[in-house]
Design an enzyme around this catalytic site. Structure first.
Site, PDB file in Angstrom:
ATOM      1  N   ARG A 173       0.843  -1.206   0.023  1.00 48.77           N
ATOM      2  CA  ARG A 173       0.024   0.144  -0.043  1.00 48.77           C
ATOM      3  C   ARG A 173       0.917   1.282   0.080  1.00 48.77           C
ATOM      4  NH1 ARG A 173      -3.142  -3.639  -0.661  1.00 48.77           N
ATOM      5  NH2 ARG A 173      -5.266  -3.818   0.364  1.00 48.77           N
ATOM      6  N   SER A 245     -10.517  -0.335   3.720  1.00 46.77           N
ATOM      7  CA  SER A 245      -9.566  -0.732   4.804  1.00 46.77           C
ATOM      8  C   SER A 245      -9.058   0.867   5.593  1.00 46.77           C
ATOM      9  CB  SER A 245      -8.261  -1.543   4.544  1.00 46.77           C
ATOM     10  OG  SER A 245      -8.810  -2.753   3.935  1.00 46.77           O
ATOM     11  N   GLU A 340      -4.130   3.651   6.677  1.00 42.44           N
ATOM     12  CA  GLU A 340      -4.001   3.198   5.030  1.00 42.44           C
ATOM     13  C   GLU A 340      -4.711   4.356   4.155  1.00 42.44           C
ATOM     14  OE1 GLU A 340      -5.321   1.918   1.720  1.00 42.44           O
ATOM     15  OE2 GLU A 340      -5.942  -0.074   2.624  1.00 42.44           O
TER      16      GLU A 340
HETATM   17  N1  EPU Z   1     -10.704 -10.932  10.586  1.00 38.29           N
HETATM   18  C1  EPU Z   1     -11.229 -10.697  11.684  1.00 38.29           C
HETATM   19  N2  EPU Z   1     -12.353 -10.085  11.956  1.00 38.29           N
HETATM   20  C2  EPU Z   1     -12.882  -9.199  10.749  1.00 38.29           C
HETATM   21  C3  EPU Z   1     -12.309  -9.495   9.413  1.00 38.29           C
HETATM   22  C4  EPU Z   1     -11.341 -10.194   9.309  1.00 38.29           C
HETATM   23  O1  EPU Z   1     -10.779 -11.391  12.760  1.00 38.29           O
HETATM   24  O2  EPU Z   1     -13.883  -8.542  11.071  1.00 38.29           O
HETATM   25  C5  EPU Z   1      -9.584 -11.829  10.498  1.00 38.29           C
HETATM   26  C6  EPU Z   1      -9.564 -13.151   9.966  1.00 38.29           C
HETATM   27  O3  EPU Z   1      -8.839 -13.845  10.504  1.00 38.29           O
HETATM   28  C7  EPU Z   1      -9.269 -12.960   8.599  1.00 38.29           C
HETATM   29  C8  EPU Z   1      -8.323 -12.010   8.779  1.00 38.29           C
HETATM   30  O4  EPU Z   1      -8.359 -11.051   9.492  1.00 38.29           O
HETATM   31  O5  EPU Z   1      -8.734 -14.133   7.984  1.00 38.29           O
HETATM   32  C9  EPU Z   1      -7.896 -11.246   6.947  1.00 38.29           C
HETATM   33  O6  EPU Z   1      -9.205 -10.889   6.806  1.00 38.29           O
HETATM   34  P1  EPU Z   1      -9.411 -10.573   5.319  1.00 38.29           P
HETATM   35  O7  EPU Z   1      -9.208 -11.659   4.542  1.00 38.29           O
HETATM   36  O8  EPU Z   1     -10.767  -9.592   5.141  1.00 38.29           O
HETATM   37  O9  EPU Z   1      -8.434  -9.440   4.959  1.00 38.29           O
HETATM   38  P2  EPU Z   1      -7.702  -8.120   5.358  1.00 38.29           P
HETATM   39  O10 EPU Z   1      -6.248  -8.356   5.897  1.00 38.29           O
HETATM   40  O11 EPU Z   1      -8.484  -7.356   6.647  1.00 38.29           O
HETATM   41  C10 EPU Z   1      -6.931  -7.022   3.133  1.00 38.29           C
HETATM   42  C11 EPU Z   1      -6.760  -5.653   2.570  1.00 38.29           C
HETATM   43  C12 EPU Z   1      -8.075  -5.442   1.776  1.00 38.29           C
HETATM   44  C13 EPU Z   1      -8.279  -6.711   0.656  1.00 38.29           C
HETATM   45  C14 EPU Z   1      -8.432  -8.142   1.534  1.00 38.29           C
HETATM   46  C15 EPU Z   1      -8.567  -9.261   0.524  1.00 38.29           C
HETATM   47  C16 EPU Z   1      -5.199  -4.287   3.739  1.00 38.29           C
HETATM   48  C17 EPU Z   1      -5.118  -3.018   4.720  1.00 38.29           C
HETATM   49  N3  EPU Z   1      -6.596  -4.568   3.491  1.00 38.29           N
HETATM   50  O12 EPU Z   1      -7.553  -7.062   4.031  1.00 38.29           O
HETATM   51  O13 EPU Z   1      -8.017  -4.234   0.907  1.00 38.29           O
HETATM   52  O14 EPU Z   1      -9.709  -6.421   0.018  1.00 38.29           O
HETATM   53  O15 EPU Z   1      -7.099  -8.067   2.287  1.00 38.29           O
HETATM   54  O16 EPU Z   1      -7.200  -9.591   0.172  1.00 38.29           O
HETATM   55  O17 EPU Z   1      -4.296  -5.022   3.347  1.00 38.29           O
HETATM   56  C18 EPU Z   1      -8.388  -1.978   1.217  1.00 38.29           C
HETATM   57  O18 EPU Z   1      -7.134  -1.878   1.070  1.00 38.29           O
HETATM   58  O19 EPU Z   1      -9.219  -0.724   1.265  1.00 38.29           O
HETATM   59  C19 EPU Z   1      -9.151  -3.376   1.065  1.00 38.29           C
HETATM   60  C20 EPU Z   1     -10.319  -3.798   1.276  1.00 38.29           C
END
Ligand code: EPU
Length: 344
Positions: A173, A245, A340
């Site tokens: 990012r 995010s 972010e």
């Molecule tokens: N999780 C929780 N609670 C929640 C949501 C998630 O505990 O409410 C935990 C779970 O263990 C899950 C893990 O967090 O497996 C990861 O969650 P998720 O797969 O939703 O991905 P993220 O790391 O929260 C990142 C990006 C997103 C992107 C997703 C999918 C960043 C800051 N965010 O989110 O990007 O869509 O992966 O690849 O890296 C954005 O940048 O605006 C964005 C939405």
């Protein structure tokens, strides 16, 4: 009259409402606002006297910004939506895309034409001009891996630039456009290298299962699956104001992870070369903030990483909430969260 003198007549609006131009839907105004349909038109905004037009802000869809307040400068938005396939050799295709194209319109164009590489990045809000700035990423793919070069003009001199991907200093990012070139350039085009014989990225478990359930693995079923998953978890800014995010996922050393594991053995993590990436959504969720709401500012109930404006929240209410979350995460896990979203 030559075409340059036609561009001289770019329309400027004053006290322009940004409510529909920022996905938090804050009711704020810009002192001045103009749209340009050709990159050369940006030359009209080169200051002739010190401070003229300053500060200029180039706006895409306003999907990764948080305006603190009314914007006291000049906002410029590109409406150039050209997409040009500039070479196709074997499986390899180079596509030059204007900065005003909506990101997902380009993903759809690629998938419809059988060009693979960005299908995992379906349904991400924003424009082509914004995609290199924060190196958008999802489901194991980052746009930096598909960008060949970025073109544009310097806002102070009108000089043209052409940056190969290595010079864009892409990171998680992150890019040169968030640092050395922040606020200094207008990105006019991004050129992508895609493939008509792509390898698919399905290492992200949820995505793999969803695609397999569709009976065929191809660009269209991957795109469909990503859109379904995103729609289930992420609020549509048309319904609830948000900027995706709000925080980055932090990377911590093994010693720190082991300490947290003593209290939370179930903490999810991804091993990287330089440490362990922790999902901020898990931290915020575990700290009890998921679904929290005070007045119209809140933490989304399906994805704890997304802060939302339920209607009439002020920017300061979202920022206060973000600060309270940061303080609590620091207190509970010893981790400093980094935003972010770009604060303007
Ligand atoms: N999780 C929780 N609670 C929640 C949501 C998630 O505990 O409410 C935990 C779970 O263990 C899950 C893990 O967090 O497996 C990861 O969650 P998720 O797969 O939703 O991905 P993220 O790391 O929260 C990142 C990006 C997103 C992107 C997703 C999918 C960043 C800051 N965010 O989110 O990007 O869509 O992966 O690849 O890296 C954005 O940048 O605006 C964005 C939405």
């Amino acid at each position: 009259m030559n075409s340059l003198s036609l561009w001289k007549r770019t329309h400027m609006e004053t006290d322009y409402s940004l409510k529909e131009r920022n996905t938090f839907h804050f009711n704020i105004h810009a002192a001045a606002y103009s749209e340009i349909s050709h990159p050369e038109m940006i030359r009209e905004f080169i200051p002739q006297t010190p401070g003229e037009f300053a500060p200029i802000l180039i706006l895409g869809e306003g999907s990764n910004l948080l305006f603190r307040d009314d914007y006291q400068g000049h906002i410029i938005r590109s409406t150039d939506t050209s997409i040009e396939v500039i070479s196709e050799r074997g499986d390899d295709v180079l596509i030059r895309v204007a900065s005003g194209v909506k990101w997902d319109d380009f993903v759809k164009f690629a998938v419809d034409n059988g060009y693979g590489g960005i299908e995992n990045l379906s349904w991400i809000p924003g424009t082509i001009g914004a995609c290199p700035v924060q190196n958008i990423g999802a489901y194991g793919v980052e746009v930096k891996d598909k960008i060949e070069y970025v073109e544009g003009l310097y806002l102070d001199t009108g000089e043209v630039f052409h940056l190969e991907k290595a010079s864009c200093l892409f990171g998680y990012r992150d890019s040169i456009f968030k640092h050395e070139l922040r606020g200094r350039v207008f990105i006019s085009h991004v050129t992508f290298r895609l493939s008509s014989n792509p390898s698919y990225h399905l290492d992200y478990g949820v995505l793999k299962t969803r695609v397999e359930s569709k009976g065929a693995i191809n660009l269209s079923t991957i795109r469909e699956s990503v859109i379904e998953i995103r729609k289930e978890k992420l609020p549509d800014p048309e319904d609830i104001g948000n900027a995706g995010s709000f925080f980055k996922n932090p990377v911590i050393p093994e010693t720190h992870l082991s300490l947290i594991q003593q209290d939370y053995p179930e903490i999810p993590f991804y091993e990287l070369e330089d440490g362990y990436k922790i999902p901020t959504a898990w931290l915020i969720d575990t700290a009890g903030w998921k679904g929290y709401r005070q007045a119209d500012a809140g933490v989304h109930a399906n994805q704890a990483l997304v802060l939302v404006n339920y209607g009439n929240a002020e920017p300061s209410e979202i920022l206060d909430l973000a600060e309270n979350i940061c303080r609590d995460i620091k207190h509970k896990f010893g981790i400093e969260l980094e935003m972010e979203v770009t604060i303007v």
